[in-house]
Write an enzyme that holds these catalytic residues in place. Structure first.
Site: not given
Length: 280
Positions: A155, A223
């Site tokens: 990811k 983030k």
């Protein structure tokens, strides 16, 4: 399957709805009231679950609910975390529960609504096979990529490619507009050649229109860029383009664009050139 689903936000709610449509019995929990069958607490949502799912914004939220999950879930239940968190956190959770999969997703809100998410999975082969009915209900592409934490590394790779591509498409738009060419026609040509990408397919019109309704917010990509840089340190590799993209995303957030879609990197690139579009 009986599923306890924790986190019914912009991604989690449509995913839970797809699981219901696939025939699963789903009880959700979220800190915000949602139009979905919900329990009064995490403990109530997971108490009789065969599978527990979390789809939460970041590490702190996952770590906050995990003790409640382990204290109240049947010991043979499978835990699937669809959240995007650090590989280290995923590995730490896997050490505390015998059946876990880290399974971050890509595809944004539209992918969740359409049930066509890409899912990168870390864990055991046996647990991956057991989870296939879940993945089939919410995604189109799902692969086991390694042991615990591996899904989060993939990811991270996904997010660095997405962020970098947005930055490059933004630069292409700024270049073409400053040169006085038809940027819309130019992007159409790019989308039909080697430069083609899902971002060009899905976002070129909205970027040209400066429409940045969030499908995935700058705040969340900020983030994720932190996760990427941390993953690079863990793997002891240099990722210079990722570092530059992280700075551009941080600039977007610092300029007050955190609530906008990550395609709003275009606003940062425009600002660097101070062309006429910035004042519009």
């Amino acid at each position: 399957m009986r599923i306890g689903f924790i986190g019914l936000g912009i991604m989690g709610l449509p995913m839970a709805e797809h699981l219901v449509k696939a025939g699963h019995e789903v009880v959700g929990y979220d800190v915000v009231e949602r139009p979905f069958p919900t329990a009064a607490s995490v403990a109530e949502a997971v108490r009789e679950a065969d599978v527990v799912i979390t789809m939460l914004p970041a590490d702190p939220q996952v770590e906050a609910v995990f003790p409640e999950i382990t204290a109240n879930t049947p010991q043979d239940a499978l835990y699937i975390d669809f959240s995007t968190i650090t590989p280290q956190t995923s590995r730490r959770l896997a050490a505390q529960w015998k059946r876990t999969l880290d399974a971050p997703v890509s595809g944004g809100e539209k992918g969740a609504i359409d049930g066509v998410l890409s899912i990168m999975v870390g864990g055991s082969e046996a647990d991956f096979e057991a989870a296939k009915p879940i993945f089939e209900a919410v995604g189109r592409t799902f692969k086991l990529v390694g042991g615990p934490g591996s899904g989060q590394f993939v990811k991270a790779a996904n997010q660095l490619v997405v962020g970098g591509t947005y930055a490059l498409v933004a630069e292409a738009i700024v270049l073409m507009e400053a040169a006085g060419v038809d940027a819309a026609a130019g992007l159409d040509v790019l989308a039909g050649g080697l430069a083609a990408s899902r971002i060009l397919d899905l976002k070129r019109e909205s970027m040209l229109a400066r429409s940045f309704q969030p499908g995935f917010r700058i705040d969340l990509h900020h983030k994720d860029m932190g996760i990427i840089l941390d993953a690079a340190r863990t793997a002891e590799v240099a990722l210079p383009m990722s570092a530059l993209t992280a700075q551009l995303v941080a600039a977007a957030r610092a300029q007050g664009h955190g609530s906008l879609d990550h395609s709003a990197l275009l606003l940062v690139i425009e600002g660097l050139s101070a062309n006429e579009r910035v004042s519009r």
